[in-house]
Scaffold this active site. Sequence first.
Site, PDB file in Angstrom:
ATOM      1  N   ILE A 169       9.843   3.729  -3.104  1.00 44.97           N
ATOM      2  CA  ILE A 169       9.050   3.646  -1.876  1.00 44.97           C
ATOM      3  C   ILE A 169       9.141   2.246  -1.277  1.00 44.97           C
ATOM      4  O   ILE A 169       9.213   2.084  -0.055  1.00 44.97           O
ATOM      5  CB  ILE A 169       7.595   4.062  -2.134  1.00 44.97           C
ATOM      6  CG1 ILE A 169       7.551   5.533  -2.580  1.00 44.97           C
ATOM      7  CG2 ILE A 169       6.739   3.868  -0.884  1.00 44.97           C
ATOM      8  CD1 ILE A 169       6.180   6.014  -3.011  1.00 44.97           C
ATOM      9  N   ASP A 170       9.163   1.220  -2.118  1.00 45.35           N
ATOM     10  CA  ASP A 170       9.346  -0.140  -1.616  1.00 45.35           C
ATOM     11  C   ASP A 170      10.679  -0.274  -0.886  1.00 45.35           C
ATOM     12  O   ASP A 170      10.764  -0.897   0.177  1.00 45.35           O
ATOM     13  CB  ASP A 170       9.308  -1.137  -2.770  1.00 45.35           C
ATOM     14  CG  ASP A 170       7.903  -1.645  -3.055  1.00 45.35           C
ATOM     15  OD1 ASP A 170       7.162  -1.909  -2.099  1.00 45.35           O
ATOM     16  OD2 ASP A 170       7.543  -1.772  -4.243  1.00 45.35           O
ATOM     17  N   VAL A 171      11.732   0.282  -1.467  1.00 45.08           N
ATOM     18  CA  VAL A 171      13.056   0.182  -0.848  1.00 45.08           C
ATOM     19  C   VAL A 171      13.075   0.903   0.494  1.00 45.08           C
ATOM     20  O   VAL A 171      13.556   0.366   1.505  1.00 45.08           O
ATOM     21  CB  VAL A 171      14.135   0.756  -1.785  1.00 45.08           C
ATOM     22  CG1 VAL A 171      15.480   0.855  -1.064  1.00 45.08           C
ATOM     23  CG2 VAL A 171      14.277  -0.108  -3.033  1.00 45.08           C
ATOM     24  N   GLY A 195      11.174  -1.121   3.014  1.00 50.41           N
ATOM     25  CA  GLY A 195      11.945  -2.269   3.476  1.00 50.41           C
ATOM     26  C   GLY A 195      12.980  -1.880   4.510  1.00 50.41           C
ATOM     27  O   GLY A 195      13.175  -2.574   5.519  1.00 50.41           O
TER      28      GLY A 195
END
Length: 341
Positions: free
Chosen positions: A164-166, A169
């Site tokens: 989810i972070d990727v 981003g």
Amino acid sequence: MSGILAGTKIVDLSRILAGPLSTQMLSDLGAEVIKVEAPWGDDTRKWGPPFTTGFDGKPVAAYFLACNRGKQIITMNLKQEKAKLLEMIADADVVVENFKPGTLERILGELPKDVILCSITAYGQDGPRRDEPGYDIALQARSGIMSITGEPNGAPAKVGVAWIDVITGLNACNAILAAIIHKMKTGESKKIDISLWDCAIAALVNQAHNALASGKDPQRMGTAHPNLVPYRAFQASDGWFVIGVGSDDQWAKLCGYLSIDFKQAWAENAGRISDREQIEAMLANIVSKHSRAELEELLKGIPCAPVNTVTEALADKQSEARNLVTPYKGVDVLASPLRFY
């Protein structure tokens, strides 16, 4: 690397992964990125082992290297050096931050109106969860992705990277680029509200739409696909091997390559979905008699691959041909995926 954004200045006040990944991509595109860290540093500097040599020649967690190349890195106490930071921001085109909602404004007051501000948070700038903290694993749990990741009778599993972070981003970088174009056209600087939650829900794509259409929750299926058969990993004689059939023509080719005499109902995907267990059992038996290399040679033209380890993937001939591991300030890092011709 491309110089498309040459002359664009970014002040990066973010830490951990989503924000730093977005600003690293902007740096890859030629922007000047100044990363401002607290005196104690970005959290990920200590997210090890493994530790390795950093861009400054000092030990750092390998995690930090994944999303901080190409930046000028400085340390600053925001509360004590407010005037200096505001001066930097006034000279910038874009500010990226991932404090809790309202925190940056409380520290600095009103920002210059001609600066694009990208705020990355767990749940967004409004809504009942606005002030809740959230790391990737918490968002994977709450968003539902963990409920459909893992083996059918096993425990929920998270994706092996901070998925989810990727995704957040990437979405943040996309929004920033759109805001830069908008400012070029109109002179107006937008504020951008990007949340891990919104990105996670959007990234459920077909699984969320399956639920909306059927009224039923998708289930864990291991490596199998809810909408395609065959589309999963099978045990070969020397490891796991994936076969992904995405069309009826590919299915016909697969049957020809493996000498499969199939039912007429299996000629279309819907029929294969109905007889999923029979088809997968038959293929499992066939695949088990071949090595991964033999299968790759046999199934040319069919989407398929061995289930590699990470080191195998980094050493793959395609990775080498594309220079996907590249030196930066004496440290081997993953290369930018952005290529222009």
